[in-house]
Design an enzyme around this catalytic site. Structure first.
Site, PDB file in Angstrom:
ATOM      1  N   GLY A  89       0.991  -1.026  -0.008  1.00 51.29           N
ATOM      2  CA  GLY A  89       0.064   0.013  -0.105  1.00 51.29           C
ATOM      3  C   GLY A  89       0.824   1.242  -0.149  1.00 51.29           C
ATOM      4  O   GLY A  89       1.822   1.256   0.743  1.00 51.29           O
ATOM      5  N   ASP A 106       7.734   5.140  -3.057  1.00 52.31           N
ATOM      6  CA  ASP A 106       7.318   5.367  -1.910  1.00 52.31           C
ATOM      7  C   ASP A 106       8.527   5.539  -0.823  1.00 52.31           C
ATOM      8  O   ASP A 106       8.545   6.448   0.083  1.00 52.31           O
ATOM      9  CB  ASP A 106       6.611   4.263  -1.448  1.00 52.31           C
ATOM     10  N   GLY A 111       0.457   3.980   1.117  1.00 50.93           N
ATOM     11  CA  GLY A 111       0.374   4.711   2.517  1.00 50.93           C
ATOM     12  C   GLY A 111       1.339   3.826   3.553  1.00 50.93           C
ATOM     13  O   GLY A 111       2.144   4.603   3.995  1.00 50.93           O
ATOM     14  N   THR A 139       9.920  13.291  -9.111  1.00 53.26           N
ATOM     15  CA  THR A 139      10.796  12.249  -9.379  1.00 53.26           C
ATOM     16  C   THR A 139      10.573  11.710 -10.787  1.00 53.26           C
ATOM     17  O   THR A 139       9.735  11.887 -11.460  1.00 53.26           O
ATOM     18  CB  THR A 139      10.255  10.951  -8.580  1.00 53.26           C
ATOM     19  N   SER A 151      14.724   6.959 -13.873  1.00 54.21           N
ATOM     20  CA  SER A 151      16.010   6.608 -14.070  1.00 54.21           C
ATOM     21  C   SER A 151      16.689   7.932 -14.501  1.00 54.21           C
ATOM     22  O   SER A 151      17.869   8.267 -14.401  1.00 54.21           O
ATOM     23  CB  SER A 151      16.279   5.540 -15.132  1.00 54.21           C
ATOM     24  N   ASP A 161      13.435  -5.234  -8.539  1.00 49.83           N
ATOM     25  CA  ASP A 161      11.779  -4.873  -8.141  1.00 49.83           C
ATOM     26  C   ASP A 161      11.684  -3.443  -7.988  1.00 49.83           C
ATOM     27  O   ASP A 161      12.117  -3.076  -7.000  1.00 49.83           O
ATOM     28  CB  ASP A 161      11.271  -5.955  -7.066  1.00 49.83           C
TER      29      ASP A 161
END
Ligand code: RIB
Length: 307
Positions: free
Chosen positions: A38, A243, A40, A211, A214, A237
């Site tokens: 999530g 986040d 959050g 953001t 790359s 991954d």
């Protein structure tokens, strides 16, 4: 500064695949992992691991007990979390051989926040600190208004982007955190380089973290713009890399670090996150981040002031 994150809690069903399933295709996956995630939960954990005092606010649904345990284990205060009988949110995530993902969400109790719960939670939190939001819960715009009335600072990570974001009172934000796709939609422009000029003009007092995957990240704060590149690291991954960036960056700017230091911390933390499988479990500890920076294990990055 303490953070109150009204954020989603998801069980992530992660399938290893050679390629993302195509329309009309039935495909076997190579493996299944069930993780805590999530946007959050991941951001609460990233901000807490970085060193912030974080309170998570959400309704915990049926089957989600492990999510509360994960928050607690990682130093997040869960005393403001409410409970519901309905199912908790989940995500179906395909991760391909290049570490890229695609995510399908089921909102569950993440979409069942009530105005009564929001008021009660804000009252308990008090009038000092920052409210952090993502777009994986309902009533995001309402929380922004209520937090603003109480004099709280507000940061929104506008992910995942949808048309609801355009209706939020974005002028109330202290920090807007977007990637290039979200930034272009909010600014209503077509090119990456148009995002900041448009947003700066429209929301003059807002600070912006953009953001760029790359290509690194750009930050606009107090009339100055800073740019950082990206480390060349192996991608295992990418889930929760954004986040992690958001949580670490907010820790930096809320705790007296310069924009350059905050960008370096966040970039390093997120480079570590993409080297590991999973969502919240891939968020590194602050000590790991500091060691990489001190020993220059990923090389050196320079933060440039570009405006
Ligand atoms: O940002 C990654 C997160 O997006 C996953 O943990 C998944 O739950 C979705 O919310």
């Amino acid at each position: 500064m303490k953070i109150l994150n009204f954020g989603s809690l998801n069980l992530d069903y992660v399938y290893d695949v050679d390629h993302f399933v195509q329309p009309g295709e039935t495909m076997s996956s190579k493996g299944l992992y069930i993780n805590c995630g999530g946007k959050g939960l991941n951001q609460s954990i990233a901000a807490a691991k970085a060193g912030n005092m974080v309170y998570h606010a959400a309704y915990l649904g049926k089957g989600g007990e492990v999510l509360e345990d994960k928050l607690t284990e990682n130093g997040v205060d869960t005393s403001l979390i409410g409970r519901m009988e309905e199912s908790c949110g989940h995500a179906i995530i395909q991760v391909d051989g290049n570490g890229q993902n695609c995510i399908l969400l089921y909102g569950g109790t993440n979409q069942l926040l009530t105005k009564k719960y929001i008021h009660g939670t804000l009252d308990k939190f008090g009038n000092e600190g920052l409210v952090l939001l993502q777009n994986e819960t309902n009533l995001v715009g309402y929380i922004m208004e209520e937090a603003h009335k109480r004099g709280l600072k507000i940061a929104l990570n506008a992910a995942p982007m949808d048309e609801k974001v355009l209706g939020f009172p974005l002028e109330l934000l202290d920090w807007l955190i977007v990637n290039e796709v979200e930034g272009k939609q909010i600014a209503g422009c077509e090119k990456d380089e148009e995002i900041l000029p448009v947003l700066k003009k429209k929301y003059s007092s807002m600070k912006i973290l953009l953001t760029l995957g790359s290509k690194g990240a750009i930050c606009f704060s107090h009339g100055e713009t800073y740019k950082i590149g990206c480390y060349q690291v192996e991608v295992v991954d990418t889930t929760a890399a954004g986040d992690t960036f958001s949580g670490y960056f907010l820790y930096g700017v809320l705790n007296g670090k310069s924009i350059s230091q905050s960008l370096l911390l966040a970039t390093t933390a997120s480079a570590l996150a993409i080297g590991k499988k999973g969502a919240s479990d891939s968020v590194p500890l602050k000590e790991e981040v500091e060691e990489i920076l001190k020993e220059k294990k990923f090389g050196s990055l320079i933060v440039e002031k570009i405006d």
